[in-house]
Enzyme design. Structure first.
Site, PDB file in Angstrom:
ATOM      1  CB  SER A 111      -0.864   0.043   1.259  1.00 51.93           C
ATOM      2  OG  SER A 111      -1.688  -1.076   1.333  1.00 51.93           O
ATOM      3  CG  HIS A 132      -1.886  -0.562  -4.419  1.00 46.70           C
ATOM      4  ND1 HIS A 132      -2.112   0.764  -4.118  1.00 46.70           N
ATOM      5  CD2 HIS A 132      -2.398  -1.265  -3.380  1.00 46.70           C
ATOM      6  CE1 HIS A 132      -2.741   0.847  -2.965  1.00 46.70           C
ATOM      7  NE2 HIS A 132      -2.933  -0.366  -2.493  1.00 46.70           N
ATOM      8  CD  GLU A 144      -1.574   3.890  -6.563  1.00 43.53           C
ATOM      9  OE1 GLU A 144      -1.552   5.113  -6.533  1.00 43.53           O
ATOM     10  OE2 GLU A 144      -1.726   3.204  -5.532  1.00 43.53           O
ATOM     11  CG  ASN A 182      -3.239   3.669   0.251  1.00 41.14           C
ATOM     12  OD1 ASN A 182      -4.451   3.721   0.465  1.00 41.14           O
ATOM     13  ND2 ASN A 182      -2.614   2.544  -0.025  1.00 41.14           N
TER      14      ASN A 182
HETATM   15  P1  NAI Z   1      -3.839  -9.632   5.935  1.00 47.98           P
HETATM   16  O1  NAI Z   1      -3.291  -9.454   7.299  1.00 47.98           O
HETATM   17  O2  NAI Z   1      -5.277  -9.908   5.736  1.00 47.98           O
HETATM   18  O3  NAI Z   1      -3.015 -10.794   5.169  1.00 47.98           O
HETATM   19  C1  NAI Z   1      -1.619 -10.865   5.185  1.00 47.98           C
HETATM   20  C2  NAI Z   1      -1.243 -12.338   5.090  1.00 47.98           C
HETATM   21  O4  NAI Z   1       0.178 -12.437   4.954  1.00 47.98           O
HETATM   22  C3  NAI Z   1      -1.636 -13.145   6.344  1.00 47.98           C
HETATM   23  O5  NAI Z   1      -2.466 -14.210   5.958  1.00 47.98           O
HETATM   24  C4  NAI Z   1      -0.272 -13.645   6.871  1.00 47.98           C
HETATM   25  O6  NAI Z   1      -0.343 -14.963   7.424  1.00 47.98           O
HETATM   26  C5  NAI Z   1       0.561 -13.611   5.613  1.00 47.98           C
HETATM   27  N1  NAI Z   1       1.999 -13.532   5.868  1.00 47.98           N
HETATM   28  C6  NAI Z   1       2.652 -12.762   6.756  1.00 47.98           C
HETATM   29  N2  NAI Z   1       3.982 -12.996   6.678  1.00 47.98           N
HETATM   30  C7  NAI Z   1       4.154 -13.923   5.703  1.00 47.98           C
HETATM   31  C8  NAI Z   1       5.293 -14.577   5.162  1.00 47.98           C
HETATM   32  N3  NAI Z   1       6.509 -14.315   5.624  1.00 47.98           N
HETATM   33  N4  NAI Z   1       5.110 -15.481   4.174  1.00 47.98           N
HETATM   34  C9  NAI Z   1       3.868 -15.766   3.701  1.00 47.98           C
HETATM   35  N5  NAI Z   1       2.741 -15.176   4.189  1.00 47.98           N
HETATM   36  C10 NAI Z   1       2.891 -14.269   5.181  1.00 47.98           C
HETATM   37  O7  NAI Z   1      -3.384  -8.300   5.133  1.00 47.98           O
HETATM   38  P2  NAI Z   1      -3.991  -7.687   3.789  1.00 47.98           P
HETATM   39  O8  NAI Z   1      -4.980  -6.648   4.159  1.00 47.98           O
HETATM   40  O9  NAI Z   1      -4.357  -8.779   2.860  1.00 47.98           O
HETATM   41  O10 NAI Z   1      -2.710  -6.909   3.231  1.00 47.98           O
HETATM   42  C11 NAI Z   1      -1.715  -7.569   2.459  1.00 47.98           C
HETATM   43  C12 NAI Z   1      -0.970  -6.514   1.647  1.00 47.98           C
HETATM   44  O11 NAI Z   1      -1.898  -5.843   0.777  1.00 47.98           O
HETATM   45  C13 NAI Z   1      -0.300  -5.442   2.500  1.00 47.98           C
HETATM   46  O12 NAI Z   1       0.888  -5.042   1.875  1.00 47.98           O
HETATM   47  C14 NAI Z   1      -1.324  -4.315   2.464  1.00 47.98           C
HETATM   48  O13 NAI Z   1      -0.759  -3.062   2.710  1.00 47.98           O
HETATM   49  C15 NAI Z   1      -1.845  -4.429   1.042  1.00 47.98           C
HETATM   50  N6  NAI Z   1      -3.169  -3.874   0.762  1.00 47.98           N
HETATM   51  C16 NAI Z   1      -4.187  -3.993   1.684  1.00 47.98           C
HETATM   52  C17 NAI Z   1      -5.439  -3.456   1.394  1.00 47.98           C
HETATM   53  C18 NAI Z   1      -6.581  -3.568   2.373  1.00 47.98           C
HETATM   54  O14 NAI Z   1      -7.601  -2.857   2.186  1.00 47.98           O
HETATM   55  N7  NAI Z   1      -6.496  -4.401   3.398  1.00 47.98           N
HETATM   56  C19 NAI Z   1      -5.716  -2.754   0.117  1.00 47.98           C
HETATM   57  C20 NAI Z   1      -4.595  -2.764  -0.803  1.00 47.98           C
HETATM   58  C21 NAI Z   1      -3.366  -3.279  -0.459  1.00 47.98           C
END
Ligand code: NAI
Length: 275
Positions: A111, A132, A144, A182
């Protein structure tokens, strides 16, 4: 132009599973992994519960869970969607670099982290960029595409082409904190937090103003709950550190909700309560 047929997605949380769905619905073969196998399983189970039978069929046919990143060795495009943490993402990218085939493109769904800095973990940063997706990826029409200092133009072009094929509109952004989306969104969420902290307005009224006055589909507090308040804090810290602008400070209210485990919709309570 590189042909993209098989896509590896690392991180099966909110975004990873949503991105997997979008690719599967467009006929790509998708490999989905998470460091926590239970999360991969629950992502697959949720995807298999799609109401639309055609969507269910496409997901069953095209999305395969894998246990280790080594299984990504045949992928043409790998997208990391792990937690928004520079060190974790760098480690994950170094692991992906080790296994990915020559010529594969690696992308990050970050993000707000610097794509140029993340790219330094890779042997060929020219083939790395930000891709993104917005939340939820199935619905939101924007992707993005972030060009790091070393990202090659044909990498950007390939990612834009893939995004168009998914029915999205790509916008290319420079690698500045928060990129375009963002930086703008969290200026709004930050100002909304300041109004609330100072007691100048109620959260319901702030949300109503943005919905009825500006035609936003969700108010800033509803949207923050939807994104996840922990994710919001991580993004705001990046913006605050990178731009030195106080409007991006998460502030005491947001920080205390996160400390209490009230992370928004995903935990049933954030600024609002959910059934
Ligand atoms: P989330 O917390 O729902 O999922 C992240 C996942 O990554 C978890 O399932 C975790 O177990 C896994 N994880 C952590 N370390 C790991 C590793 N070393 N190897 C493999 N898996 C690992 O987070 P979310 O919301 O899905 O965010 C993921 C990315 O997307 C972040 O970079 C976030 O900034 C970005 N993002 C999030 C948005 C949102 O609205 N939540 C929108 C756009 C981008």
């Amino acid at each position: 132009m590189n042909e993209i047929c098989t896509v590896g997605i690392l991180g099966a949380g909110t975004m990873g599973r949503g991105i997997a769905l979008v690719f599967a619905l467009h006929g790509y073969d998708v490999l989905l992994a998470d460091r926590d196998e239970g999360i991969t399983k629950s992502a697959i189970a949720a995807l298999h519960k799609r109401k639309d039978p055609e969507e269910r069929r496409l997901v069953e046919e095209h999305v395969r869970p894998v246990a280790v990143v080594d299984d990504f060795s045949g992928c043409d495009l790998i997208i990391e969607a792990v937690v928004e943490d520079m060190e974790v993402k760098k480690q994950v990218l170094a692991d992906l670099d080790r296994v990915c085939r020559n010529g594969a493109i690696i992308a990050t769904n970050t993000s707000a982290l610097s794509v140029s800095e993340l790219g330094r973990s890779l042997s060929d940063p020219a083939r790395f960029a930000g891709m993104h997706f917005m939340n939820p990826p199935r619905v939101m029409r924007l992707v993005e595409v972030v060009k790091g200092e070393q990202t090659a133009s044909d990498t950007v072009e390939t990612i834009c082409e893939v995004a168009r094929g998914l029915g999205k509109t790509p916008v290319v952004a420079a690698d500045t904190p928060g990129f375009i989306a963002n930086r703008l969104l969290f200026a709004l969420i930050g100002e909304s937090l300041r109004l609330l902290e100072r007691g100048s307005a109620a959260k319901e009224d702030i949300d109503t103003v943005m919905k009825l006055g500006m035609n936003h589909p969700m108010g800033p507090f509803e949207l923050a709950d939807f994104i996840g308040l922990d994710v919001c804090v991580l993004i705001m810290e990046q913006l605050h550190d990178g731009l030195g602008d106080d409007r991006f400070r998460p502030g005491p209210l947001l920080e205390s909700l996160v400390a209490e485990g009230k992370l928004g919709r995903k935990t049933g309570e954030g600024f609002y309560r959910y059934e």
